[in-house]
Design a protein around this motif. Structure first.
Motif, PDB file in Angstrom:
ATOM      1  N   PRO A  24       0.813  -1.211   0.000  1.00 12.12           N
ATOM      2  CA  PRO A  24       0.000   0.000   0.000  1.00 12.12           C
ATOM      3  C   PRO A  24       0.852   1.269   0.000  1.00 12.12           C
ATOM      4  N   MET A  25       0.486   2.213  -0.836  1.00 16.46           N
ATOM      5  CA  MET A  25       1.143   3.511  -0.999  1.00 16.46           C
ATOM      6  C   MET A  25       2.455   3.426  -1.782  1.00 16.46           C
ATOM      7  N   HIS A  26       2.863   2.212  -2.166  1.00 14.10           N
ATOM      8  CA  HIS A  26       4.090   2.034  -2.942  1.00 14.10           C
ATOM      9  C   HIS A  26       3.803   1.079  -4.115  1.00 14.10           C
ATOM     10  N   GLU A  27       2.821   1.451  -4.933  1.00 10.27           N
ATOM     11  CA  GLU A  27       2.346   0.574  -6.018  1.00 10.27           C
ATOM     12  C   GLU A  27       2.917   0.954  -7.382  1.00 10.27           C
ATOM     13  N   GLN A  28       3.895   1.863  -7.418  1.00 10.00           N
ATOM     14  CA  GLN A  28       4.344   2.435  -8.684  1.00 10.00           C
ATOM     15  C   GLN A  28       4.810   1.386  -9.691  1.00 10.00           C
ATOM     16  N   ARG A  29       5.524   0.370  -9.227  1.00  3.05           N
ATOM     17  CA  ARG A  29       6.066  -0.613 -10.171  1.00  3.05           C
ATOM     18  C   ARG A  29       4.965  -1.492 -10.755  1.00  3.05           C
ATOM     19  N   ALA A  30       4.008  -1.862  -9.926  1.00  4.19           N
ATOM     20  CA  ALA A  30       2.874  -2.624 -10.432  1.00  4.19           C
ATOM     21  C   ALA A  30       2.075  -1.796 -11.430  1.00  4.19           C
ATOM     22  N   ASP A  48      -5.360   9.317 -12.590  1.00  7.53           N
ATOM     23  CA  ASP A  48      -6.106  10.324 -11.836  1.00  7.53           C
ATOM     24  C   ASP A  48      -5.197  11.011 -10.816  1.00  7.53           C
ATOM     25  N   ARG A  49      -5.746  11.942 -10.076  1.00  8.96           N
ATOM     26  CA  ARG A  49      -4.949  12.733  -9.133  1.00  8.96           C
ATOM     27  C   ARG A  49      -4.373  11.894  -8.009  1.00  8.96           C
ATOM     28  N   TRP A  50      -4.908  10.686  -7.817  1.00 11.16           N
ATOM     29  CA  TRP A  50      -4.455   9.802  -6.745  1.00 11.16           C
ATOM     30  C   TRP A  50      -3.419   8.798  -7.238  1.00 11.16           C
ATOM     31  N   GLY A  51      -3.003   8.917  -8.496  1.00  8.67           N
ATOM     32  CA  GLY A  51      -2.004   8.008  -9.049  1.00  8.67           C
ATOM     33  C   GLY A  51      -2.572   6.692  -9.525  1.00  8.67           C
ATOM     34  N   GLN A  52      -3.875   6.620  -9.713  1.00  7.47           N
ATOM     35  CA  GLN A  52      -4.532   5.379 -10.120  1.00  7.47           C
ATOM     36  C   GLN A  52      -4.777   5.372 -11.630  1.00  7.47           C
ATOM     37  N   LEU A 199     -10.770   0.506 -13.247  1.00 11.83           N
ATOM     38  CA  LEU A 199      -9.985   1.275 -12.287  1.00 11.83           C
ATOM     39  C   LEU A 199      -8.969   0.337 -11.651  1.00 11.83           C
ATOM     40  N   PHE A 200      -7.690   0.671 -11.809  1.00 12.21           N
ATOM     41  CA  PHE A 200      -6.619  -0.051 -11.117  1.00 12.21           C
ATOM     42  C   PHE A 200      -6.282   0.801  -9.894  1.00 12.21           C
ATOM     43  N   SER A 201      -6.789   0.392  -8.743  1.00  8.38           N
ATOM     44  CA  SER A 201      -6.794   1.246  -7.558  1.00  8.38           C
ATOM     45  C   SER A 201      -5.579   1.016  -6.669  1.00  8.38           C
ATOM     46  N   ARG A 202      -5.387   1.941  -5.726  1.00 11.87           N
ATOM     47  CA  ARG A 202      -4.281   1.882  -4.777  1.00 11.87           C
ATOM     48  C   ARG A 202      -4.816   1.785  -3.343  1.00 11.87           C
ATOM     49  N   ALA A 203      -3.941   1.358  -2.452  1.00 10.83           N
ATOM     50  CA  ALA A 203      -4.190   1.377  -1.000  1.00 10.83           C
ATOM     51  C   ALA A 203      -5.502   0.705  -0.615  1.00 10.83           C
ATOM     52  N   GLU A 204      -5.778  -0.425  -1.235  1.00  6.15           N
ATOM     53  CA  GLU A 204      -6.969  -1.195  -0.845  1.00  6.15           C
ATOM     54  C   GLU A 204      -6.759  -1.899   0.479  1.00  6.15           C
ATOM     55  N   GLU A 205      -5.569  -2.447   0.670  1.00  7.13           N
ATOM     56  CA  GLU A 205      -5.323  -3.309   1.823  1.00  7.13           C
ATOM     57  C   GLU A 205      -5.375  -2.555   3.154  1.00  7.13           C
ATOM     58  N   GLY A 207      -7.531   0.037   3.778  1.00  8.17           N
ATOM     59  CA  GLY A 207      -8.795   0.728   4.020  1.00  8.17           C
ATOM     60  C   GLY A 207      -9.623   1.037   2.796  1.00  8.17           C
ATOM     61  N   LEU A 208      -9.415   0.337   1.680  1.00 11.43           N
ATOM     62  CA  LEU A 208     -10.171   0.579   0.444  1.00 11.43           C
ATOM     63  C   LEU A 208     -10.037   2.036   0.002  1.00 11.43           C
ATOM     64  N   PHE A 209      -8.900   2.662   0.302  1.00 16.83           N
ATOM     65  CA  PHE A 209      -8.784   4.099   0.128  1.00 16.83           C
ATOM     66  C   PHE A 209      -8.895   4.546  -1.325  1.00 16.83           C
ATOM     67  N   GLY A 210      -8.202   3.857  -2.233  1.00 19.60           N
ATOM     68  CA  GLY A 210      -8.258   4.260  -3.639  1.00 19.60           C
ATOM     69  C   GLY A 210      -9.648   4.193  -4.208  1.00 19.60           C
ATOM     70  N   ALA A 211     -10.377   3.125  -3.900  1.00 13.58           N
ATOM     71  CA  ALA A 211     -11.757   2.995  -4.368  1.00 13.58           C
ATOM     72  C   ALA A 211     -12.631   4.099  -3.794  1.00 13.58           C
ATOM     73  N   ARG A 212     -12.433   4.399  -2.523  1.00 11.40           N
ATOM     74  CA  ARG A 212     -13.239   5.445  -1.882  1.00 11.40           C
ATOM     75  C   ARG A 212     -12.955   6.819  -2.486  1.00 11.40           C
ATOM     76  N   LEU A 213     -11.695   7.082  -2.814  1.00  6.64           N
ATOM     77  CA  LEU A 213     -11.352   8.353  -3.437  1.00  6.64           C
ATOM     78  C   LEU A 213     -11.937   8.452  -4.842  1.00  6.64           C
ATOM     79  N   ALA A 214     -11.860   7.369  -5.606  1.00  7.10           N
ATOM     80  CA  ALA A 214     -12.426   7.375  -6.958  1.00  7.10           C
ATOM     81  C   ALA A 214     -13.936   7.567  -6.911  1.00  7.10           C
ATOM     82  N   ALA A 215     -14.583   6.923  -5.940  1.00  7.28           N
ATOM     83  CA  ALA A 215     -16.029   7.095  -5.789  1.00  7.28           C
ATOM     84  C   ALA A 215     -16.366   8.540  -5.426  1.00  7.28           C
TER      85      ALA A 215
END
Length: 370
Positions: A24-30, A48-52, A199-205, A207-215
């Motif tokens: 989480p928060m270090h997904e750049q290579r993936a 997007d603005r969240w890096g997703q 959506l290829f999201s970030r920081a799911e593990e 707190g589902l943060f990327g999905a919540r931000l996209a929503a």
């Protein structure tokens, strides 16, 4: 026409994405690997603005879009204290404490891309921390100089194939990201109407943060059926190798019956060609469909049954996660056909005979009034 994707192409896509380290928060290579795979199949993603990453394929005049969500992170460790080659790391994501009772081998990474080095973790201390979910911290002894902000993944093989088994350091959810890419590839030659966003999201593990931000940004259309893609814990009634799973809910929430309709129509169509799928409530964890359901979307999910979920193996050892190639292929076919079903606003074949009661039954029951 319903068909399975090419097996070797699926393996190549899974390998290309799964070999990259991520937490989480270090997904750049993936994310970079996913971008490369999308470009390979002719799709240019946006960020997007969240890096997703966001990607889309569409054709014709569809009634409703399908939005797929797969996350790019996996549980790991972040360096929070460092002095030379020693320090402490915070757990990021859900790892079982019983697996931390013995020393844990990890690979330490830096976001600038420098070469990773080996380290060992021990001295687990339970100390929950919010909001960037962490259940505790450990001591780290490393072969290289540590800095706060470095991060570590389990020192496990990133990818290996043994027949139908794909053994990954992070099947959850890099295998899900790969099948999302393959679904877009499968739709490239689809002549029926469809509209699929991913959506290829970030920081799911954590707190589902990327999905919540996209929503919160409404970056996914409100009229879309949202489908969370997961590699979820194998359960006694849901076995790896028996096909992709239509997920009716997770540990915390029941999903949308209306959104699931597209998946059930697809299941019917796949069954006619002998492609196996399953349908079940999977309580092994909480997925991004929960975030979208709670925030007002019509959302549902699919899953690959995942052996050694979150790397929890037998005998209190960390082991690679295992998913089946046959399940990946059935999942791609399921999602591609669900996209068409959503575009058609299709209903299950049996439902047409159940929306109304036949006149003869009405007359019979009307005559039985007391």
């Amino acid at each position: 026409m319903v068909k399975l994707p090419d097996a070797e192409r699926c393996v190549a896509t899974v390998r290309a994405i799964a070999v990259e380290p991520t937490i989480p928060m270090h997904e750049q290579r993936a994310l970079a690997a996913i971008r490369a795979e999308l470009l390979r199949i002719g799709i240019t993603p946006t960020t997007d603005r969240w890096g997703q990453l966001h990607a889309r394929v569409a054709s014709g005049d569809p009634t409703r879009p399908l939005a797929l969500v797969a996350h790019t992170d996996h549980p790991g460790f972040e360096v929070v204290e460092a002095k030379g080659t020693a320090g402490r790391v915070r757990i990021r994501g859900g790892l079982q404490p019983r697996l931390l009772a013995r020393p844990v081998a990890v690979l330490v990474h830096h976001d600038d891309g420098r070469a990773p080095f080996h380290a060992v973790l021990d001295d687990y201390v339970a100390a929950p921390e919010l909001p960037n979910t962490s259940q505790g911290h450990l001591r780290i002894a490393a072969e290289g100089a540590l800095e706060p902000g470095m991060w570590a993944v389990l020192d496990l093989p990133a990818f290996a194939r043994e027949g139908d088994e794909l053994r990954l350091r992070a099947a959850d959810d890099l295998a899900g990201c790969a099948l999302a890419v393959e679904t877009l590839a499968a739709l490239a030659s689809e002549t029926r109407a469809h509209d699929v966003r991913v959506l290829f999201s970030r920081a799911e593990e954590t707190g589902l943060f990327g999905a919540r931000l996209a929503a919160g940004d409404d970056s996914i259309p409100r009229e879309a059926f949202v489908v969370s893609i997961e590699a979820s814990r194998e359960l006694p009634h849901v076995r790896a190798g028996d096909g992709a799973v239509v997920r009716t809910g997770d540990l915390m929430n029941t999903f949308s019956n209306e959104a699931e309709r597209a998946l059930r129509v697809a299941q019917e169509r796949l069954a006619l060609t002998g492609i196996r799928t399953q349908r079940a409530l999977l309580t092994g964890g909480t997925c991004e469909a929960s975030a979208f359901v709670r925030l007002g979307w019509l959302a549902t999910g699919i899953a690959l049954p995942n052996v050694n979920y979150h790397n929890a193996g037998a005998a209190d050892r960390f082991l690679p996660e295992i998913v089946r190639l046959s399940d990946v292929r059935s999942a791609v076919a399921l999602l591609a056909e669900a996209a068409v079903a959503a575009a058609e606003n299709a209903a299950e074949s049996w439902w047409h005979d159940n929306r109304s009661v036949p006149d003869e039954i009405r007359r019979l029951m009307d005559g039985l009034r007391g």
